[in-house]
Motif scaffolding. Structure first.
Motif, PDB file in Angstrom:
ATOM      1  N   ILE A  10       2.735  -5.897  80.661  1.00 36.92           N
ATOM      2  CA  ILE A  10       3.079  -4.519  80.314  1.00 36.92           C
ATOM      3  C   ILE A  10       4.387  -4.168  81.007  1.00 36.92           C
ATOM      4  O   ILE A  10       4.546  -4.398  82.205  1.00 36.92           O
ATOM      5  CB  ILE A  10       1.977  -3.543  80.754  1.00 36.92           C
ATOM      6  CG1 ILE A  10       0.625  -3.947  80.143  1.00 36.92           C
ATOM      7  CG2 ILE A  10       2.337  -2.117  80.367  1.00 36.92           C
ATOM      8  CD1 ILE A  10      -0.545  -3.180  80.679  1.00 36.92           C
ATOM      9  N   VAL A  11       5.321  -3.611  80.229  1.00 33.30           N
ATOM     10  CA  VAL A  11       6.622  -3.212  80.759  1.00 33.30           C
ATOM     11  C   VAL A  11       6.776  -1.706  80.578  1.00 33.30           C
ATOM     12  O   VAL A  11       6.602  -1.188  79.467  1.00 33.30           O
ATOM     13  CB  VAL A  11       7.767  -3.943  80.019  1.00 33.30           C
ATOM     14  CG1 VAL A  11       9.116  -3.491  80.541  1.00 33.30           C
ATOM     15  CG2 VAL A  11       7.608  -5.448  80.146  1.00 33.30           C
ATOM     16  N   PHE A  12       7.063  -0.998  81.661  1.00 37.67           N
ATOM     17  CA  PHE A  12       7.305   0.442  81.622  1.00 37.67           C
ATOM     18  C   PHE A  12       8.810   0.670  81.760  1.00 37.67           C
ATOM     19  O   PHE A  12       9.422   0.182  82.704  1.00 37.67           O
ATOM     20  CB  PHE A  12       6.573   1.139  82.775  1.00 37.67           C
ATOM     21  CG  PHE A  12       5.077   1.036  82.687  1.00 37.67           C
ATOM     22  CD1 PHE A  12       4.340   2.012  82.050  1.00 37.67           C
ATOM     23  CD2 PHE A  12       4.415  -0.045  83.244  1.00 37.67           C
ATOM     24  CE1 PHE A  12       2.954   1.920  81.966  1.00 37.67           C
ATOM     25  CE2 PHE A  12       3.041  -0.153  83.174  1.00 37.67           C
ATOM     26  CZ  PHE A  12       2.304   0.833  82.531  1.00 37.67           C
ATOM     27  N   THR A  13       9.385   1.413  80.810  1.00 36.12           N
ATOM     28  CA  THR A  13      10.813   1.700  80.839  1.00 36.12           C
ATOM     29  C   THR A  13      11.015   3.209  80.889  1.00 36.12           C
ATOM     30  O   THR A  13      10.567   3.930  79.990  1.00 36.12           O
ATOM     31  CB  THR A  13      11.511   1.131  79.583  1.00 36.12           C
ATOM     32  OG1 THR A  13      11.226  -0.262  79.487  1.00 36.12           O
ATOM     33  CG2 THR A  13      13.010   1.348  79.642  1.00 36.12           C
ATOM     34  N   ASP A  14      11.672   3.688  81.931  1.00 37.29           N
ATOM     35  CA  ASP A  14      11.961   5.114  82.068  1.00 37.29           C
ATOM     36  C   ASP A  14      13.063   5.483  81.083  1.00 37.29           C
ATOM     37  O   ASP A  14      14.175   4.954  81.142  1.00 37.29           O
ATOM     38  CB  ASP A  14      12.400   5.411  83.497  1.00 37.29           C
ATOM     39  CG  ASP A  14      12.629   6.888  83.761  1.00 37.29           C
ATOM     40  OD1 ASP A  14      12.533   7.705  82.813  1.00 37.29           O
ATOM     41  OD2 ASP A  14      12.896   7.228  84.924  1.00 37.29           O
ATOM     42  N   LEU A  15      12.748   6.371  80.162  1.00 34.82           N
ATOM     43  CA  LEU A  15      13.720   6.807  79.165  1.00 34.82           C
ATOM     44  C   LEU A  15      14.417   8.093  79.572  1.00 34.82           C
ATOM     45  O   LEU A  15      15.272   8.592  78.848  1.00 34.82           O
ATOM     46  CB  LEU A  15      13.023   7.004  77.806  1.00 34.82           C
ATOM     47  CG  LEU A  15      12.324   5.774  77.236  1.00 34.82           C
ATOM     48  CD1 LEU A  15      11.595   6.133  75.946  1.00 34.82           C
ATOM     49  CD2 LEU A  15      13.311   4.646  77.007  1.00 34.82           C
ATOM     50  N   GLY A  16      14.048   8.631  80.743  1.00 32.01           N
ATOM     51  CA  GLY A  16      14.619   9.880  81.197  1.00 32.01           C
ATOM     52  C   GLY A  16      13.947  11.063  80.513  1.00 32.01           C
ATOM     53  O   GLY A  16      13.213  10.913  79.532  1.00 32.01           O
ATOM     54  N   GLY A  17      14.179  12.234  81.026  1.00 28.76           N
ATOM     55  CA  GLY A  17      13.633  13.436  80.415  1.00 28.76           C
ATOM     56  C   GLY A  17      12.110  13.472  80.397  1.00 28.76           C
ATOM     57  O   GLY A  17      11.504  14.113  79.533  1.00 28.76           O
ATOM     58  N   THR A  20       8.536   7.864  78.965  1.00 29.70           N
ATOM     59  CA  THR A  20       8.434   6.457  79.357  1.00 29.70           C
ATOM     60  C   THR A  20       8.027   5.634  78.148  1.00 29.70           C
ATOM     61  O   THR A  20       7.121   6.015  77.412  1.00 29.70           O
ATOM     62  CB  THR A  20       7.377   6.267  80.467  1.00 29.70           C
ATOM     63  OG1 THR A  20       7.741   7.078  81.581  1.00 29.70           O
ATOM     64  CG2 THR A  20       7.267   4.815  80.894  1.00 29.70           C
ATOM     65  N   ARG A  21       8.702   4.517  77.935  1.00 28.23           N
ATOM     66  CA  ARG A  21       8.299   3.574  76.883  1.00 28.23           C
ATOM     67  C   ARG A  21       7.401   2.531  77.542  1.00 28.23           C
ATOM     68  O   ARG A  21       7.733   1.975  78.582  1.00 28.23           O
ATOM     69  CB  ARG A  21       9.498   2.885  76.259  1.00 28.23           C
ATOM     70  CG  ARG A  21       9.061   1.796  75.242  1.00 28.23           C
ATOM     71  CD  ARG A  21      10.243   1.037  74.650  1.00 28.23           C
ATOM     72  NE  ARG A  21      11.070   1.943  73.894  1.00 28.23           N
ATOM     73  CZ  ARG A  21      12.390   2.093  74.088  1.00 28.23           C
ATOM     74  NH1 ARG A  21      13.009   1.380  75.015  1.00 28.23           N
ATOM     75  NH2 ARG A  21      13.072   2.937  73.346  1.00 28.23           N
ATOM     76  N   VAL A  22       6.261   2.267  76.914  1.00 32.13           N
ATOM     77  CA  VAL A  22       5.340   1.239  77.386  1.00 32.13           C
ATOM     78  C   VAL A  22       5.297   0.151  76.319  1.00 32.13           C
ATOM     79  O   VAL A  22       4.940   0.411  75.174  1.00 32.13           O
ATOM     80  CB  VAL A  22       3.922   1.806  77.619  1.00 32.13           C
ATOM     81  CG1 VAL A  22       2.986   0.707  78.112  1.00 32.13           C
ATOM     82  CG2 VAL A  22       3.967   2.970  78.592  1.00 32.13           C
ATOM     83  N   THR A  23       5.682  -1.065  76.702  1.00 26.62           N
ATOM     84  CA  THR A  23       5.683  -2.198  75.778  1.00 26.62           C
ATOM     85  C   THR A  23       4.672  -3.218  76.290  1.00 26.62           C
ATOM     86  O   THR A  23       4.713  -3.612  77.450  1.00 26.62           O
ATOM     87  CB  THR A  23       7.081  -2.847  75.714  1.00 26.62           C
ATOM     88  OG1 THR A  23       8.043  -1.847  75.381  1.00 26.62           O
ATOM     89  CG2 THR A  23       7.119  -3.964  74.694  1.00 26.62           C
TER      90      THR A  23
END
Length: 62
Positions: A10-17, A20-23
């Motif tokens: 699982i990869v969590f990417t902070d998109l700001g605002g 969060t995108r969870v892949t």
């Protein structure tokens, strides 16, 4: 199921605002005769679990 293995990354990417995108990456290992069954049921179970978690989070129960 004997000799069926699931790997999950699982990869969590902070998109700001505040977003969060969870892949998720799922990998299944099973006997060639059982791989279709394993993947179909493994993905289905995973989707049901994710839907229940989403509902619990959005309702404030979790």
């Amino acid at each position: 199921m004997p000799n069926a293995v699931t790997h999950q990354a699982i990869v969590f990417t902070d998109l700001g605002g505040g977003h969060t995108r969870v892949t998720e990456h799922l990998t299944f290992e099973a006997n060639v005769l059982l791989i279709d069954f394993t993947v179909t049921n493994g993905v289905s179970s995973h989707q049901q679990t994710q839907a229940a978690l989403k509902e619990a989070i959005e309702s404030g129960r979790l």
